[in-house]
Design an enzyme around this catalytic site. Structure first.
Site, PDB file in Angstrom:
ATOM      1  N   LYS A 163       0.521   5.226   8.280  1.00  0.00           N
ATOM      2  CA  LYS A 163       0.990   5.540   6.921  1.00  0.00           C
ATOM      3  C   LYS A 163      -0.192   5.655   5.961  1.00  0.00           C
ATOM      4  O   LYS A 163      -0.310   6.624   5.203  1.00  0.00           O
ATOM      5  CB  LYS A 163       1.953   4.433   6.471  1.00  0.00           C
ATOM      6  CG  LYS A 163       2.411   4.532   5.055  1.00  0.00           C
ATOM      7  CD  LYS A 163       2.325   3.277   4.192  1.00  0.00           C
ATOM      8  CE  LYS A 163       1.962   1.973   4.739  1.00  0.00           C
ATOM      9  NZ  LYS A 163       1.438   0.998   3.812  1.00  0.00           N
ATOM     10  N   THR A 216       0.868  -1.184   0.000  1.00  0.00           N
ATOM     11  CA  THR A 216       0.000   0.000   0.000  1.00  0.00           C
ATOM     12  C   THR A 216       0.899   1.226   0.000  1.00  0.00           C
ATOM     13  O   THR A 216       1.622   1.464   0.976  1.00  0.00           O
ATOM     14  CB  THR A 216      -0.900   0.027   1.247  1.00  0.00           C
ATOM     15  OG1 THR A 216      -1.649  -1.188   1.305  1.00  0.00           O
ATOM     16  CG2 THR A 216      -1.850   1.214   1.193  1.00  0.00           C
ATOM     17  N   LYS A 246      -7.590   1.256  -2.476  1.00  0.00           N
ATOM     18  CA  LYS A 246      -7.130   0.772  -1.169  1.00  0.00           C
ATOM     19  C   LYS A 246      -7.312   1.868  -0.096  1.00  0.00           C
ATOM     20  O   LYS A 246      -7.664   1.590   1.052  1.00  0.00           O
ATOM     21  CB  LYS A 246      -5.667   0.343  -1.275  1.00  0.00           C
ATOM     22  CG  LYS A 246      -4.985   0.037   0.034  1.00  0.00           C
ATOM     23  CD  LYS A 246      -5.461  -1.244   0.705  1.00  0.00           C
ATOM     24  CE  LYS A 246      -4.821  -1.365   2.086  1.00  0.00           C
ATOM     25  NZ  LYS A 246      -4.939  -2.634   2.717  1.00  0.00           N
TER      26      LYS A 246
END
Ligand code: NAP
Length: 300
Positions: free
Chosen positions: A245, A102, A177
């Site tokens: 993150k 990701t 995502k």
């Protein structure tokens, strides 16, 4: 490049919590696997299953037309793909890099452009479904990049996931995502808050899960993370630092597209609180401990 098939050689870089079981599934599906990981000891088990070790991404890339990366973040992917000993220095024209980490959609598009100059394709294919999904080969895979190239690597993706959705051009998989992470973060916070509320209301939280899981409040978070929250099992799974993150990437993208995210912004503070406590490598379900403290209940 032709359609990839069982028996073909695939390179795999990044044998962490997710990468290890994903690479195992490629071997089980009959692919010949060459692997590399920054920390070599993490490759021990996959080498026992028949994978072969290579000392650097460039060495791997010299022998494979298809390479999978499963790394922490944008910096790691940039380094492994474009760095001095990176994939781009060894891969042949027509090769394909499938990045399943990701990372930032912007970084994805930049890396895709750089690889494009070498006639190499980047497919962004981030995943959802956690370690259990990685082990079972049942991950949801959200794909961006050239659709014709995507079709050629579908058999490799099918070894790792069961829901594979093509979303559009480069970066579309990563954007999807981020959408997924908004839903996970808000839902996970809701589940943690509800289970602490149940405890304070004098209910058995395990029975609450049983009572609610089949109804309108049922969710992956309730069924999979709820019991772990109640037990105080905060081991990873999906680490707090990776959620931090991901929510940073959500925030960056929301600024670009001017999309207010009030619930996500609040939810993100609970992961930030865990970071402040030095718990960056705990599983994200540990937000339950933060909410317990807000309720003056000692952490489990
Ligand atoms: P992880 O266990 O921390 O693994 C990260 C991998 O990246 C390791 O192989 C690590 O190598 C490598 N790495 C990190 N920085 C690097 C660098 N600068 N150069 C080369 N290699 C580097 O994390 P994970 O849980 O497997 O997650 C991997 C990715 O999947 C992340 O983007 C995460 O957000 C995403 N993801 C995770 C889950 C989950 O449930 N865990 C679910 C969906 C998506 P070392 O072994 O040397 O540290």
């Amino acid at each position: 490049m032709d359609l990839v098939k069982s028996g073909d050689t695939i390179g795999f870089i990044g044998l962490g919590i997710m990468g290890k079981p994903m690479s195992e599934n490629l071997i089980k599906a009959g692919f010949n696997l060459l692997v590399h990981n920054r920390t070599r000891t993490r490759a021990d088990e996959i080498l026992e299953m028949g994978a072969q070790w290579r000392d650097s991404p460039i060495q791997l890339a010299r022998e494979c037309d298809v390479l999978v990366t499963m790394l922490s973040d944008s910096l790691a992917v940039r380094d492994v793909v474009l760095g001095e000993k990176g994939i781009s220095k060894g891969i042949s024209k027509g090769g394909v890099v499938i990045d399943m980490s990701t990372i930032s959609p912007k970084a994805t598009m930049e890396i895709s452009e750089k690889l494009g100059e070498l006639n190499v394709s980047l497919i962004d294919a981030p995943v959802s479904g956690g370690v259990a999904g990685a082990r079972q080969g049942s991950l949801s895979i959200m794909v961006g990049g050239d659709e014709d190239v995507f079709q050629l690597v579908v058999p490799a993706l099918e070894a790792m996931g069961s829901d594979i959705t093509y979303m559009g051009g480069s970066g579309s998989g990563q954007k999807t995502k981020l959408v997924n992470q908004i839903m996970v973060a808000v839902n996970q916070n809701g589940v943690a808050e509800a289970l602490v509320f149940a405890e304070k209301a004098g209910l058995d939280p395990n029975k609450v899960i049983e009572a609610c899981k089949g109804g309108g409040a049922g969710s992956f978070q309730l069924q999979n993370q709820g019991p772990r929250m109640i037990e105080g099992d905060y081991s990873p799974g999906f680490m707090v630092k990776h959620m931090e993150k991901d929510l940073g990437l959500v925030s960056e993208t929301s600024e670009d597209i001017i999309s207010p995210l009030p619930f996500t912004s609040l939810a993100s503070q609970f992961y930030r609180a865990l970071m402040a406590e030095g718990k960056s490598e705990y599983g994200t379900q540990a937000i339950h401990s933060v909410i317990r403290r807000l309720n003056s209940i000692e952490p489990n």
